[in-house]
Design a protein around this motif. Structure first.
Motif, mmCIF file in Angstrom:
data_model
loop_
_atom_site.group_PDB
_atom_site.id
_atom_site.type_symbol
_atom_site.label_atom_id
_atom_site.label_comp_id
_atom_site.label_asym_id
_atom_site.label_seq_id
_atom_site.Cartn_x
_atom_site.Cartn_y
_atom_site.Cartn_z
ATOM 1 N N PHE A 16 14.118 9.952 3.122
ATOM 2 C CA PHE A 16 14.914 11.154 2.341
ATOM 3 C C PHE A 16 16.361 10.829 2.273
ATOM 4 N N PHE A 17 16.830 10.771 3.603
ATOM 5 C CA PHE A 17 18.423 10.683 3.287
ATOM 6 C C PHE A 17 18.777 9.334 2.785
ATOM 7 N N LEU A 18 18.130 8.218 2.812
ATOM 8 C CA LEU A 18 18.468 6.956 2.221
ATOM 9 C C LEU A 18 17.213 6.677 1.062
ATOM 10 N N SER A 19 16.252 7.000 1.457
ATOM 11 C CA SER A 19 15.248 6.694 0.536
ATOM 12 C C SER A 19 15.112 7.513 -0.875
ATOM 13 N N HIS A 20 15.657 8.551 -0.694
ATOM 14 C CA HIS A 20 15.800 9.471 -2.154
ATOM 15 C C HIS A 20 17.018 9.924 -2.429
ATOM 16 N N THR A 21 18.105 9.351 -1.608
ATOM 17 C CA THR A 21 19.259 9.624 -2.395
ATOM 18 C C THR A 21 20.138 8.743 -3.159
ATOM 19 N N PHE A 22 20.330 9.242 -4.279
ATOM 20 C CA PHE A 22 20.919 8.356 -5.270
ATOM 21 C C PHE A 22 22.564 8.109 -5.012
ATOM 22 N N GLU A 23 22.874 6.945 -5.308
ATOM 23 C CA GLU A 23 24.291 6.412 -4.911
ATOM 24 C C GLU A 23 24.329 5.338 -6.107
ATOM 25 N N PRO A 24 25.903 5.328 -6.486
ATOM 26 C CA PRO A 24 26.028 4.058 -7.277
ATOM 27 C C PRO A 24 25.967 2.798 -6.515
ATOM 28 N N VAL A 25 25.067 1.840 -7.145
ATOM 29 C CA VAL A 25 25.136 0.516 -6.419
ATOM 30 C C VAL A 25 25.343 -0.351 -7.241
ATOM 31 N N GLU A 26 26.121 -1.335 -7.032
ATOM 32 C CA GLU A 26 26.447 -2.795 -7.602
ATOM 33 C C GLU A 26 25.147 -3.754 -7.433
ATOM 34 N N ILE A 27 24.552 -3.876 -8.560
ATOM 35 C CA ILE A 27 23.548 -4.938 -8.832
ATOM 36 C C ILE A 27 23.950 -6.362 -8.918
ATOM 37 N N PRO A 28 23.937 -7.138 -8.032
ATOM 38 C CA PRO A 28 24.350 -8.563 -8.191
ATOM 39 C C PRO A 28 23.527 -9.131 -9.489
ATOM 40 N N SER A 29 24.302 -9.982 -9.812
ATOM 41 C CA SER A 29 23.640 -10.699 -11.103
ATOM 42 C C SER A 29 22.706 -11.898 -10.382
ATOM 43 N N TYR A 59 0.758 -1.216 0.008
ATOM 44 C CA TYR A 59 0.032 0.059 -0.081
ATOM 45 C C TYR A 59 0.842 1.181 -0.070
ATOM 46 N N PRO A 60 0.699 2.064 -0.813
ATOM 47 C CA PRO A 60 1.472 3.352 -0.928
ATOM 48 C C PRO A 60 1.636 4.496 0.186
ATOM 49 N N ILE A 61 2.744 4.787 0.504
ATOM 50 C CA ILE A 61 2.825 5.878 1.607
ATOM 51 C C ILE A 61 4.085 6.598 1.225
ATOM 52 N N THR A 62 4.193 8.131 1.337
ATOM 53 C CA THR A 62 5.462 8.828 1.366
ATOM 54 C C THR A 62 6.043 8.469 2.464
ATOM 55 N N PRO A 63 7.365 8.469 2.266
ATOM 56 C CA PRO A 63 8.202 8.239 1.235
ATOM 57 C C PRO A 63 8.557 7.028 0.819
ATOM 58 N N GLN A 64 7.915 5.888 0.986
ATOM 59 C CA GLN A 64 8.044 4.346 0.557
ATOM 60 C C GLN A 64 7.724 4.168 -0.810
ATOM 61 N N THR A 65 6.725 5.263 -1.582
ATOM 62 C CA THR A 65 6.126 4.875 -2.775
ATOM 63 C C THR A 65 6.926 4.343 -4.126
ATOM 64 N N ALA A 66 8.166 4.849 -4.070
ATOM 65 C CA ALA A 66 9.148 4.443 -4.951
ATOM 66 C C ALA A 66 9.449 2.865 -5.157
#
Lengths: 298, 395
Positions: free
Chosen positions: B169-182, B27-34
């Motif tokens: 926001f500090f983590l939910s909305h901050t973009f960082e380079p992330v390694e996506i495991p295979s 169920y959506p709620i800010t700031p989880q929606t993404a």
């Protein structure tokens, strides 16, 4: 009407903790005869949360997930989603709840599941109050009834509001199939449950289940009382399938008074009170017949 | 392994996808929606073979996850703040039902007044529900922890739910380079969820029926207590396995930074740790022996690790981005409690900081270390203090 033989198969074993004359007990026994062993059910807080017995024993012989009070429908949706994810298509998912768990605390989850068109059968066994906790009024308690929270007393404080209609609420969701039923008509109930199982999508049945402890009635008269509820049209028997109403007309019509005087919960009502209720019941019945005419397939 | 620039919410969604969650109810709620939007996209595109149940409330989200897990499906949901509080009843239920549901909670303040910013009151309020609680510092950690928590929770001798948090926001909305495991790597790490006991028409059982005081309720609770204790060791082992596959680990339940010879240590959970690391480095360059101990896992609580730290450190400051009215910061009280039976205990002070998303700056953290050194020299000035509190003018 074609009679459907009630299957001999038993999925509710003797040794449950239901009261003598319990309509809800008969209701589940019939429902599980209709649905068979390839059924998984969810049961929230209600009489049937206690009646199967004490851990590690369980008198219900299909998988049962006991859930929180307001979650019968959401839990059934979860079970269905898991079965779908695993490609298991041939299993019925049944939510089995009382009237308080359905029409009061659980109505949001029920509305959500039905709106989402989740493929579940939801059966409300309606004993018209919170019977497991000791006869407190629910929104499904009929007008005029005594309960422990509408205790009558000197101020004549019986339940003064009309019963909420679960089936009409479901019809307003444009549910594929919804119907009332009554344990006094086992063939009819079994047939409706089987019909529900044959339809993909949400289905909602509300089965009137007399409760001797809460209705203050004789346990040996539960079946007769259910018949009087139907014959007086206090509990009209009807189906709504894709918006089309089909009403079962009683072979003989009895008065509200005939029905009420079988139960102590209406004992305090005077002639005038019952006359008023009779007028409402008649008007509701007329309206129902009009709905049947209006929605008849041309 | 591919690197992507994503935020914490997307990282959580990638975690669920790579873990091959089979049923999502959210169920959506800010700031989880993404999180739920990204998972919906994964399902809609066919990248994720899952059933997505768009429930009408968080309460139903958790009910559906518990039921689906009882039927043997791997489940995922995400929420925040009021949504987590609405779920509270069913968080207890998930534990009692021994369903290893995995959830992401974006730590957001609790209303009123409305505030959608970072605060850990929501998840700390779930302390006694029997969920494992992980607090992430980085986007990468969020993704990795979601995957690891499935492996811990689904262990047949554990079978407990867990949530991983992201500071709003500090983590939910901050973009960082992330390694996506295979997917292959994750598949090799995390086997499919196939619980032996589940809702099964071939082997019918009742789940969660009635138990009397003289029967088994107490014993069933004791089994949960034992499982949670086993989780301490399992979290470490699973993290070690993950490290061998990816090279990444996060320090176990208590992530320590430059504490080996530290005189004073700040403790914290969540994203402020990154700021604290910077301050630690600066102070170390000035010759000050300071360190950081990040509480990564609140349940099970890292009692032994905290005691080991307490044996060699003079003064500890515990930062709480939440508060228990009438007592103190919950991390503070738990840290103190863990240290109580030590013979020589460090002084412990509580710093209540960043409530409702107020920024925890390097300047703020610097003040806290100054305070800890003053305590080391002259003793405890006060047991708890709200930091950077504005004082409205009266009159």
């Amino acid at each position: 009407m074609v009679k459907t033989p009630v299957p001999a198969e038993e999925n509710v074993a003797p040794g449950h903790m239901g009261c003598p004359g319990c309509g809800a007990c008969l209701a589940l026994r019939l429902a599980l005869k209709a649905l068979g062993k390839r059924t998984i059910m969810t049961v929230p807080a209600c009489c049937w949360a206690v009646m199967p017995g004490v851990f590690p024993y369980c008198s219900i012989q299909i998988p049962v997930l006991f859930t929180a009070f307001e979650t019968a429908a959401a839990s059934a949706s979860g079970v269905r989603a898991a079965l779908d994810a695993k490609g298991q298509k041939d299993i019925n998912v049944l939510a089995w709840a009382g009237d308080g768990g359905t029409l009061d605390i659980g109505i949001q989850a029920l509305s959500g599941a039905v709106e989402r068109r989740d493929n579940i059968i939801y059966i409300c066994y309606d004993n018209e109050a919170y019977m497991n906790t000791g006869i407190q009024r629910s929104s499904s308690t009929p007008i005029g009834a005594w309960t422990t929270t509408t205790p009558v007393g000197q101020t004549r404080a019986w339940k003064s509001e009309p019963k909420k209609s679960g089936v009409e609420i479901m019809a307003a969701h444009r549910i594929p199939y919804t119907a009332t039923a009554c344990v006094s008509y086992p063939e009819d109930f079994v047939k409706k449950v089987q019909k529900a199982a044959s339809i993909v999508g949400p289905k909602y049945l509300q089965v009137l289940s007399p409760c001797p402890a809460g209705w203050k009635s004789d346990p040996e008269r539960s079946i007769q009382i259910g018949r009087l509820a139907v014959e007086s049209t206090v509990w009209p028997m009807y189906e709504v399938e894709d918006g089309v109403y089909t009403v079962r007309k009683p072979a003989k019509k009895v008065s509200v008074k005939d029905y009420f005087r079988t139960q102590g919960r209406f004992r305090h009502l005077g002639e005038k009170d019952i006359e008023e209720i009779q007028k409402t019941v008649d008007a509701e019945w007329e309206l129902l017949l009009k709905k049947e005419t209006m929605t008849a397939r041309k | 392994m591919a690197k992507k620039l994503i935020n914490g919410n997307y990282a959580a969604a990638f975690g669920a996808k790579l873990a091959r969650a089979e049923v999502i109810a959210a169920y959506p709620i800010t700031p989880q929606t993404a999180v739920v939007e990204q998972v919906a996209d994964f399902v809609a595109s066919g990248e994720m073979k899952a059933r997505y149940v768009c429930v009408e409330s968080e309460h139903s989200a958790m009910a559906a996850c518990i039921a689906a897990a009882s039927a043997g499906a791997r489940t995922f949901t995400a929420t925040s703040s009021q949504g987590l509080l609405l779920m509270h009843e069913l968080l207890h239920w998930a534990t009692g039902a021994r369903t290893p549901v995995v959830m992401v909670n974006v730590n957001r303040a609790v209303a009123p007044p409305w505030s959608v910013w970072a605060d850990q009151t929501d998840s700390i309020s779930q302390r006694d529900t029997g969920w494992m609680q992980f607090y992430s510092e980085s986007t990468q950690e969020e993704l990795d922890t979601v995957i690891m928590s499935y492996k811990v929770g689904e262990s047949p001798d554990i079978m407990l739910p867990s949530f991983t948090t992201e500071d709003a926001f500090f983590l939910s909305h901050t973009f960082e380079p992330v390694e996506i495991p295979s997917q292959e790597l994750v598949d090799g790490f995390l086997p499919p969820f196939r619980p032996e006991i589940r809702l099964d028409v071939e082997n019918p059982r009742g789940f969660g029926s009635l138990s009397m005081p003289h029967q088994w309720y107490m014993e069933l609770r004791y089994l949960i207590a034992e499982a949670m204790d086993r989780a301490r060791e399992r979290i470490l082992r699973v993290e070690q396995e993950w490290k061998e596959l990816t090279g990444r680990s996060y320090g176990g339940p208590l992530d320590e930074y430059r504490t080996e010879d530290a005189d004073v240590v700040l403790m914290n959970a969540g994203t402020a740790a990154s700021t604290i690391r910077e301050v630690v480095d600066n102070l170390r360059r000035e010759g000050k022996r300071v360190g950081l101990a990040r509480i990564r896992c609140f349940r099970p609580f890292p009692t032994e690790e905290i005691r080991a730290l307490g044996r060699r450190v003079h003064t500890i400051g515990v930062m709480d981005r939440c508060y228990t009215f009438g007592d103190g910061g919950p991390f503070f009280t738990e840290v103190k409690s863990a240290l109580y039976n030590l013979k020589d205990r460090p002084a412990v002070k509580n710093f209540v900081v960043g409530i409702g998303g107020r920024d925890i700056t390097m300047k703020t953290v610097g003040k806290l270390y100054d305070n800890l050194f003053r305590i080391k020299a002259g003793g405890l000035d006060s047991e708890k203090e709200w930091i950077d509190l504005k004082r409205p003018e009266v009159g």
